[in-house]
Design a protein around this motif. Structure first.
Motif, PDB file in Angstrom:
ATOM      1  N   SER A 185      72.884  59.424  61.759  1.00  0.00           N
ATOM      2  CA  SER A 185      71.825  58.483  61.394  1.00  0.00           C
ATOM      3  C   SER A 185      72.487  57.186  60.943  1.00  0.00           C
ATOM      4  O   SER A 185      73.504  57.218  60.233  1.00  0.00           O
ATOM      5  N   THR A 186      71.931  56.055  61.363  1.00  0.00           N
ATOM      6  CA  THR A 186      72.535  54.756  61.065  1.00  0.00           C
ATOM      7  C   THR A 186      71.493  53.804  60.492  1.00  0.00           C
ATOM      8  O   THR A 186      70.280  54.004  60.641  1.00  0.00           O
ATOM      9  N   ARG A 187      72.005  52.754  59.841  1.00  0.00           N
ATOM     10  CA  ARG A 187      71.215  51.601  59.428  1.00  0.00           C
ATOM     11  C   ARG A 187      71.918  50.365  59.967  1.00  0.00           C
ATOM     12  O   ARG A 187      73.119  50.188  59.722  1.00  0.00           O
ATOM     13  N   ILE A 188      71.188  49.528  60.698  1.00  0.00           N
ATOM     14  CA  ILE A 188      71.780  48.326  61.269  1.00  0.00           C
ATOM     15  C   ILE A 188      70.987  47.121  60.803  1.00  0.00           C
ATOM     16  O   ILE A 188      69.864  47.241  60.300  1.00  0.00           O
ATOM     17  N   THR A 189      71.568  45.936  60.980  1.00  0.00           N
ATOM     18  CA  THR A 189      70.959  44.715  60.454  1.00  0.00           C
ATOM     19  C   THR A 189      70.014  44.039  61.425  1.00  0.00           C
ATOM     20  O   THR A 189      69.211  43.201  61.000  1.00  0.00           O
ATOM     21  N   GLY A 190      70.063  44.338  62.715  1.00  0.00           N
ATOM     22  CA  GLY A 190      69.223  43.659  63.693  1.00  0.00           C
ATOM     23  C   GLY A 190      69.213  44.399  64.995  1.00  0.00           C
ATOM     24  O   GLY A 190      69.755  45.504  65.115  1.00  0.00           O
ATOM     25  N   ILE A 191      68.588  43.787  66.002  1.00  0.00           N
ATOM     26  CA  ILE A 191      68.495  44.436  67.309  1.00  0.00           C
ATOM     27  C   ILE A 191      69.343  43.734  68.354  1.00  0.00           C
ATOM     28  O   ILE A 191      69.454  44.235  69.479  1.00  0.00           O
ATOM     29  N   PRO A 209      60.672  38.864  57.261  1.00  0.00           N
ATOM     30  CA  PRO A 209      59.505  39.609  56.777  1.00  0.00           C
ATOM     31  C   PRO A 209      58.825  40.350  57.916  1.00  0.00           C
ATOM     32  O   PRO A 209      58.833  39.913  59.065  1.00  0.00           O
ATOM     33  N   SER A 210      58.260  41.473  57.582  1.00  0.00           N
ATOM     34  CA  SER A 210      57.556  42.250  58.597  1.00  0.00           C
ATOM     35  C   SER A 210      56.319  41.495  59.066  1.00  0.00           C
ATOM     36  O   SER A 210      55.666  40.810  58.284  1.00  0.00           O
ATOM     37  N   VAL A 211      56.018  41.593  60.346  1.00  0.00           N
ATOM     38  CA  VAL A 211      54.808  40.964  60.868  1.00  0.00           C
ATOM     39  C   VAL A 211      53.607  41.893  60.723  1.00  0.00           C
ATOM     40  O   VAL A 211      52.504  41.545  61.146  1.00  0.00           O
ATOM     41  N   LEU A 212      53.814  43.067  60.137  1.00  0.00           N
ATOM     42  CA  LEU A 212      52.754  44.053  60.027  1.00  0.00           C
ATOM     43  C   LEU A 212      52.471  44.390  58.578  1.00  0.00           C
ATOM     44  O   LEU A 212      53.384  44.568  57.786  1.00  0.00           O
ATOM     45  N   LEU A 234      59.338  46.335  64.390  1.00  0.00           N
ATOM     46  CA  LEU A 234      58.232  45.480  63.974  1.00  0.00           C
ATOM     47  C   LEU A 234      57.919  45.673  62.504  1.00  0.00           C
ATOM     48  O   LEU A 234      57.645  44.723  61.775  1.00  0.00           O
ATOM     49  N   GLN A 235      57.960  46.926  62.076  1.00  0.00           N
ATOM     50  CA  GLN A 235      57.546  47.241  60.717  1.00  0.00           C
ATOM     51  C   GLN A 235      58.587  46.857  59.677  1.00  0.00           C
ATOM     52  O   GLN A 235      58.230  46.446  58.572  1.00  0.00           O
ATOM     53  N   ASP A 236      59.868  46.957  60.012  1.00  0.00           N
ATOM     54  CA  ASP A 236      60.884  46.673  58.989  1.00  0.00           C
ATOM     55  C   ASP A 236      61.432  45.255  59.067  1.00  0.00           C
ATOM     56  O   ASP A 236      62.349  44.904  58.324  1.00  0.00           O
ATOM     57  N   GLY A 237      60.907  44.410  59.966  1.00  0.00           N
ATOM     58  CA  GLY A 237      61.291  43.002  59.977  1.00  0.00           C
ATOM     59  C   GLY A 237      62.485  42.672  60.847  1.00  0.00           C
ATOM     60  O   GLY A 237      62.905  41.515  60.876  1.00  0.00           O
ATOM     61  N   ARG A 238      63.034  43.637  61.581  1.00  0.00           N
ATOM     62  CA  ARG A 238      64.167  43.327  62.459  1.00  0.00           C
ATOM     63  C   ARG A 238      63.723  42.654  63.752  1.00  0.00           C
ATOM     64  O   ARG A 238      64.483  41.910  64.362  1.00  0.00           O
ATOM     65  N   LEU A 239      62.505  42.932  64.186  1.00  0.00           N
ATOM     66  CA  LEU A 239      61.990  42.331  65.418  1.00  0.00           C
ATOM     67  C   LEU A 239      61.047  41.195  65.057  1.00  0.00           C
ATOM     68  O   LEU A 239      59.988  41.402  64.468  1.00  0.00           O
ATOM     69  N   THR A 240      61.437  39.989  65.403  1.00  0.00           N
ATOM     70  CA  THR A 240      60.628  38.801  65.177  1.00  0.00           C
ATOM     71  C   THR A 240      60.594  37.996  66.472  1.00  0.00           C
ATOM     72  O   THR A 240      61.230  38.354  67.465  1.00  0.00           O
TER      73      THR A 240
END
Length: 465
Positions: free
Chosen positions: A16-22, A202-205, A236-242
């Motif tokens: 399991s990983t955590r990354i900063t962006g896509i 910020p999350s868009v949702l 989308l929910q955690d703010g990485r996709l804008t």
């Protein structure tokens, strides 16, 4: 954690990983957890690290050898972590490591075989269906708890606890991993240091976050697109996709074996499902519409995809009512239309509909007026039916008659007294005071009279509520 000697050699690595962006060119690995499992599903050992290059935590260069020890010749199993594993590969390549092809398997893909009846396929849903303990599920849950859950699901699958035959891919992935070992270390000079990204956007949702996203995925996803749409919803929910990072989503399409055309079709179907869920739940007020527009802008869908379904949901012709004579007349709307139809009509006609528990009375009244029969509001309300011929009183004014059915309300005759223009008493043509017989006595004598010509017609509008 020390290796348990009662289990066999590790064959799988639940990661399991955590990354900063896509975007692979700029994303960084923030956290990683590895739980190794043998071929029978027994946990061999576990390890985790929080990474950062500024010395506050461990730098990736310091744990690269440990990662090789944990992951080399292991079949990597994640819940839906293809992007995270690719970011790990990119990070190690930046440090000079030339990694071979990584043999991977995701729980989402395997769940279609071992848990075919699931509606939602989040990690928590899979664990609940398979009876695996799961300590995560919150935004602040650690990767280690997720890796343990993945290892638990993997153990159920390899032990055939569901009573289904083995998935061939689950057995073949270990063979593919064994063929390609990692190198002993970096094979070239590391690249120049990269800046650490700032905070996520910020999350868009907010209104649509959570269960509606999972429902939209379940409505349109299949075994090919579920992982990709889950990544879309998660980012989308955690703010990485804008809107700024959206181009990086194209890099993830290849990881899920989707062509750009197939990915675009999947995104459009996912977004349409969100809009139709909002209509069915009667949750497309101003805030929800603005959020849907932000999602449309972010994932490359047209904004018309929000309004057009709402307009289509608006009833064009409402049911008719039949009066006693058998003639049809328009309904007033309240008897036949539902609140959802009224709300759809209001939005389609430009009203600002907020998320009220009940529709505001102003919109209900506007809806009724738009669908009611036209009413002539120009007729003065100071008229009444003409009395019978034997009850007619003589006219005491010079205005023309209004017809056989309507006439103005009669004003009382001037009373005797000092009310003439010259200040004297009222008199007849001979100078004698005017007298009134008992038959001509006005019943309204002594009652204050209103000047009807000065009354204003009440304005047509909504009552104050």
């Amino acid at each position: 954690m020390a290796r348990d000697e009662r289990v066999g050699k590790p064959a799988y690595a639940a990661v399991s990983t955590r990354i900063t962006g896509i975007q692979l060119a700029g994303a960084r690995l923030r956290e990683i957890a590895v739980v190794r499992v043998d071929e029978r599903g027994g946990v061999v050992d576990e390890w985790s690290a929080v990474l950062h290059p500024d010395g506050a935590w461990i730098a990736l260069a310091d744990v690269a050898a440990t990662l090789r020890e944990r992951l080399s010749q292991m079949a990597i199993v994640t819940h839906n972590g293809r992007l995270g594993i690719e970011v790990l590969r990119s990070e190690l390549a930046h440090l000079g490591w030339e990694l071979p092809t990584l043999a991977q398997l995701t729980i989402i893909d395997a769940s279609y075989h071992y848990l075919p009846g699931l509606v939602h396929r989040r990690l928590s849903d899979c664990c609940t269906a398979a009876g695996v303990p799961y300590e995560g599920g919150t935004p602040n849950s650690s990767p280690l708890s997720e890796a343990r859950a993945v290892a638990g699901l993997l153990a159920r699958f390899v032990q055939s606890a569901t009573g289904l035959p083995d998935l061939p891919e689950l057995l073949q992935v270990t063979l593919r991993a064994w063929v390609y070992p990692w190198p002993q270390g970096a094979t070239r000079t590391p690249d120049a240091p990269r800046p650490w990204p700032g905070r996520r956007g910020p999350s868009v949702l907010s209104t649509l976050a959570g269960q509606p996203l999972a429902d939209a995925i379940a409505a349109v996803a299949d075994v090919r697109t579920n992982g990709y749409l889950s990544l879309l919803a998660e980012t989308l929910q955690d703010g990485r996709l804008t809107a700024e990072t959206y181009p990086g989503l194209a890099e993830a399409e290849a990881l899920y074996r989707l062509t750009p055309e197939a990915a675009a079709v999947a995104r459009k179907a996912f977004f349409d499902a969100l809009v139709h869920q909002a209509i069915e739940a009667d949750r497309y007020h101003l805030e929800a519409r603005q959020e849907l527009w932000r999602v449309a802008d972010t994932i490359g869908c047209p904004r018309d995809s929000v309004i057009e379904p709402i307009v289509e949901a608006t009833p064009v012709e409402f049911p008719k009512l039949v009066d006693e004579s058998g003639a049809k007349k328009p309904t007033d709307g309240r008897r036949a239309a539902t609140p959802a139809q009224m709300r759809a009509w209001a939005i389609a006609n430009g009203f600002d509909v907020e998320g009220y528990i009940r529709l505001p009375w102003s919109i209900v009244r506007a809806f009724e007026e738009a669908h009611a029969a036209p009413v002539d509001r120009t007729m003065r309300q100071t008229v009444r039916e003409e009395p019978a011929a034997n009850e007619r009183a003589p006219r005491n004014d010079s205005r023309p008659a209004l017809g056989a059915e309507l006439r103005p309300l009669l004003m009382p005759a001037p009373r005797s007294g000092n009310r003439s223009g010259g200040g004297g008493s009222a008199s007849d043509g001979g100078g004698r005071p005017a007298t009134r017989s008992a038959r001509d006595t006005d019943p309204d004598d002594g009652v204050p009279q209103l000047d009807f010509d000065r009354l204003e017609t009440p304005p047509v509008g909504n009552p104050l509520v």
